[in-house]
Scaffold this active site. Structure first.
Site, PDB file in Angstrom:
ATOM      1  N   LYS A 191      24.222  -6.560  -3.472  1.00 36.89           N
ATOM      2  CA  LYS A 191      25.657  -6.803  -3.712  1.00 36.89           C
ATOM      3  C   LYS A 191      26.501  -6.113  -2.638  1.00 36.89           C
ATOM      4  O   LYS A 191      27.709  -6.002  -2.771  1.00 36.89           O
ATOM      5  CB  LYS A 191      26.065  -6.272  -5.085  1.00 36.89           C
ATOM      6  CG  LYS A 191      25.329  -6.919  -6.240  1.00 36.89           C
ATOM      7  CD  LYS A 191      25.799  -6.312  -7.553  1.00 36.89           C
ATOM      8  CE  LYS A 191      24.967  -6.807  -8.721  1.00 36.89           C
ATOM      9  NZ  LYS A 191      25.238  -6.027  -9.944  1.00 36.89           N
ATOM     10  N   ARG A 250      11.723   3.706   2.945  1.00 39.27           N
ATOM     11  CA  ARG A 250      11.322   2.692   3.947  1.00 39.27           C
ATOM     12  C   ARG A 250      12.531   1.813   4.213  1.00 39.27           C
ATOM     13  O   ARG A 250      13.196   1.362   3.279  1.00 39.27           O
ATOM     14  CB  ARG A 250      10.173   1.843   3.428  1.00 39.27           C
ATOM     15  CG  ARG A 250       9.963   0.610   4.294  1.00 39.27           C
ATOM     16  CD  ARG A 250       8.685  -0.091   4.018  1.00 39.27           C
ATOM     17  NE  ARG A 250       7.549   0.679   4.483  1.00 39.27           N
ATOM     18  CZ  ARG A 250       6.315   0.176   4.603  1.00 39.27           C
ATOM     19  NH1 ARG A 250       6.081  -1.078   4.276  1.00 39.27           N
ATOM     20  NH2 ARG A 250       5.332   0.920   5.041  1.00 39.27           N
ATOM     21  N   HIS A 253       6.086   5.987  11.276  1.00 36.19           N
ATOM     22  CA  HIS A 253       5.494   5.893   9.931  1.00 36.19           C
ATOM     23  C   HIS A 253       4.504   7.068   9.822  1.00 36.19           C
ATOM     24  O   HIS A 253       3.289   6.901   9.856  1.00 36.19           O
ATOM     25  CB  HIS A 253       4.772   4.549   9.818  1.00 36.19           C
ATOM     26  CG  HIS A 253       4.354   4.162   8.441  1.00 36.19           C
ATOM     27  ND1 HIS A 253       4.432   5.009   7.358  1.00 36.19           N
ATOM     28  CD2 HIS A 253       3.844   2.985   7.961  1.00 36.19           C
ATOM     29  CE1 HIS A 253       3.986   4.366   6.284  1.00 36.19           C
ATOM     30  NE2 HIS A 253       3.625   3.149   6.625  1.00 36.19           N
ATOM     31  N   ARG A 270       0.794  -1.213   0.000  1.00 32.28           N
ATOM     32  CA  ARG A 270       0.000   0.000   0.000  1.00 32.28           C
ATOM     33  C   ARG A 270       0.836   1.278   0.000  1.00 32.28           C
ATOM     34  O   ARG A 270       0.581   2.206  -0.771  1.00 32.28           O
ATOM     35  CB  ARG A 270      -0.891   0.042   1.251  1.00 32.28           C
ATOM     36  CG  ARG A 270      -2.118  -0.790   1.121  1.00 32.28           C
ATOM     37  CD  ARG A 270      -2.558  -1.256   2.497  1.00 32.28           C
ATOM     38  NE  ARG A 270      -1.827  -2.472   2.795  1.00 32.28           N
ATOM     39  CZ  ARG A 270      -2.330  -3.683   2.638  1.00 32.28           C
ATOM     40  NH1 ARG A 270      -3.554  -3.826   2.262  1.00 32.28           N
ATOM     41  NH2 ARG A 270      -1.594  -4.746   2.862  1.00 32.28           N
ATOM     42  N   THR A 271       1.837   1.340   0.873  1.00 31.59           N
ATOM     43  CA  THR A 271       2.579   2.589   1.014  1.00 31.59           C
ATOM     44  C   THR A 271       3.320   2.919  -0.280  1.00 31.59           C
ATOM     45  O   THR A 271       3.277   4.045  -0.775  1.00 31.59           O
ATOM     46  CB  THR A 271       3.556   2.493   2.202  1.00 31.59           C
ATOM     47  OG1 THR A 271       2.816   2.116   3.363  1.00 31.59           O
ATOM     48  CG2 THR A 271       4.256   3.804   2.456  1.00 31.59           C
TER      49      THR A 271
HETATM   50  C1  NCD Z   1       2.494  -1.040   8.256  1.00 33.41           C
HETATM   51  C2  NCD Z   1       3.994  -0.872   8.168  1.00 33.41           C
HETATM   52  O1  NCD Z   1       4.631  -1.269   7.204  1.00 33.41           O
HETATM   53  O2  NCD Z   1       4.492  -0.294   9.107  1.00 33.41           O
HETATM   54  N1  NCD Z   1       1.828  -1.178   7.056  1.00 33.41           N
HETATM   55  C3  NCD Z   1       1.597  -0.114   6.233  1.00 33.41           C
HETATM   56  O3  NCD Z   1       2.440   0.724   5.998  1.00 33.41           O
HETATM   57  N2  NCD Z   1       0.377  -0.012   5.696  1.00 33.41           N
HETATM   58  C4  NCD Z   1       2.087  -1.999   9.276  1.00 33.41           C
HETATM   59  C5  NCD Z   1       2.550  -3.420   9.188  1.00 33.41           C
HETATM   60  O4  NCD Z   1       3.503  -3.770   8.522  1.00 33.41           O
HETATM   61  O5  NCD Z   1       1.913  -4.233   9.858  1.00 33.41           O
END
Ligand code: NCD
Length: 315
Positions: free
Chosen positions: A86, A108, A138, A58-59
């Site tokens: 690598k 991320r 987040h 999703r993100t």
């Molecule tokens: C979350 C994350 O990656 O922190 N998901 C997200 O971004 N929608 C929560 C999770 O991984 O459970």
């Protein structure tokens, strides 16, 4: 607004509210735009890099859709299949991105603090957006959650206000960057948060966070306006945090009987991905009060607002 968005603490209450208002305006604008176009020219000529060292559905896609709807060029980088496998360091990756002229880097990373390192090490001049770092924060997920809450719960006389609303965040708080960012943001916006989890899944020091804690989900549910279920993050668990999956869902899972304990207007949220049958049952996940599907579109609007304010509209 600060040049980077690494933590909810980078935003004042007014700035956070401004992001949410801007997201609502952008969503409206796009709704009114001819379907064949569905793009705003705001970030034409700018480059947004999605730098993902950890899995995401999703993100990542919502940042990509957001950047594209603002007419930015988007480069998607995922560590799998790149020179990171690598042995390339974050610094060398950053220098490559800098040479490509990235205006914003959405990062991320499994290590808490990696986006901060990227933002303040002098390796790049880009704006850095934290899209989830380890168990730390987040921030855009919390903004998205608040956006969805405001859409449903804002009082008619003050649309969008969350003051006094009660939010329960339930489950694996210990490993959750979503919980941390939500506690900080909801507190800023005046909502009252209760974290509900078994003692083993609450972080040390949670007593100093601006929220309540409880071990008893059934006691908390009837009074809440929102219940947010968190995924049990098995990939970050190096020990047994609860006796069995069955016992966990019996005590902390949102199932049909617990759904019935909620007030009529209360929302069910989950940031995804879900473990259906563990922290949330199919009945709860697919119920009319669930916002899980709606959140996908809201995520794009909120990330558009963040990119727009960091790159285009902040000056
Ligand atoms: C979350 C994350 O990656 O922190 N998901 C997200 O971004 N929608 C929560 C999770 O991984 O459970």
């Amino acid at each position: 607004m600060n040049r980077h968005l690494l933590s909810i603490d980078d935003l004042s209450r007014d700035e956070a509210t401004h992001v949410l208002d801007t997201a609502a305006e952008l969503a409206h604008l796009l709704d009114d735009t001819d379907r064949a176009v569905r793009k705003l020219p705001t970030l034409r000529g700018r480059t947004v890099v999605n730098l993902f060292f950890e899995d995401s559905t999703r993100t990542r896609i919502s940042f990509e859709a957001a950047a594209k709807r603002l007419s930015a060029d988007v480069i998607n980088f995922s560590a799998k299949g790149s020179s990171v496998s690598k042995g390339e360091s974050l610094k060398d990756t950053a220098l490559t991105l800098e040479a490509m002229g990235a205006d914003a880097v959405v990062v991320r990373h499994p290590a808490s603090g990696a986006p901060h390192r990227l933002a303040y090490s002098g390796w790049t001049r880009s704006s850095v957006v934290n899209a989830g770092d380890g168990t730390h924060e987040h921030p855009t997920q919390a903004l998205l959650d608040a956006f969805t809450m405001r859409r449903h719960l804002g009082p008619p006389d003050r649309p969008g206000a969350l003051d006094g609303r009660r939010v329960a965040i339930v489950g694996d708080i210990l490993h959750s960057r979503v919980a941390r960012s939500n506690v900080l943001l909801l507190d800023k916006l005046g909502a009252a948060v209760t974290l509900v989890a078994p003692p083993t899944l609450l972080p040390v020091g949670v007593g100093s966070w601006p929220c309540q804690t409880s071990y008893d989900l059934d006691a908390v549910l009837p009074a809440c306006d929102v219940v947010m279920m968190l995924r049990v993050q098995r990939e970050r668990m190096n020990a047994a945090y609860f006796p069995s999956a069955r016992e966990y869902s019996r005590r902390y899972g949102l199932d049909a009987p617990r759904l019935g304990m909620l007030a009529e207007h209360a929302l069910v949220m989950h940031p995804g991905p879900m473990n259906r049958g563990l922290e949330i049952s199919a009945v709860a996940a697919d119920s009319p009060r669930s916002t899980i599907v709606e959140q996908v579109a809201n995520g794009v609007s909120v990330r558009m607002a963040v990119l727009y304010l960091l790159l285009g509209g902040a000056q």
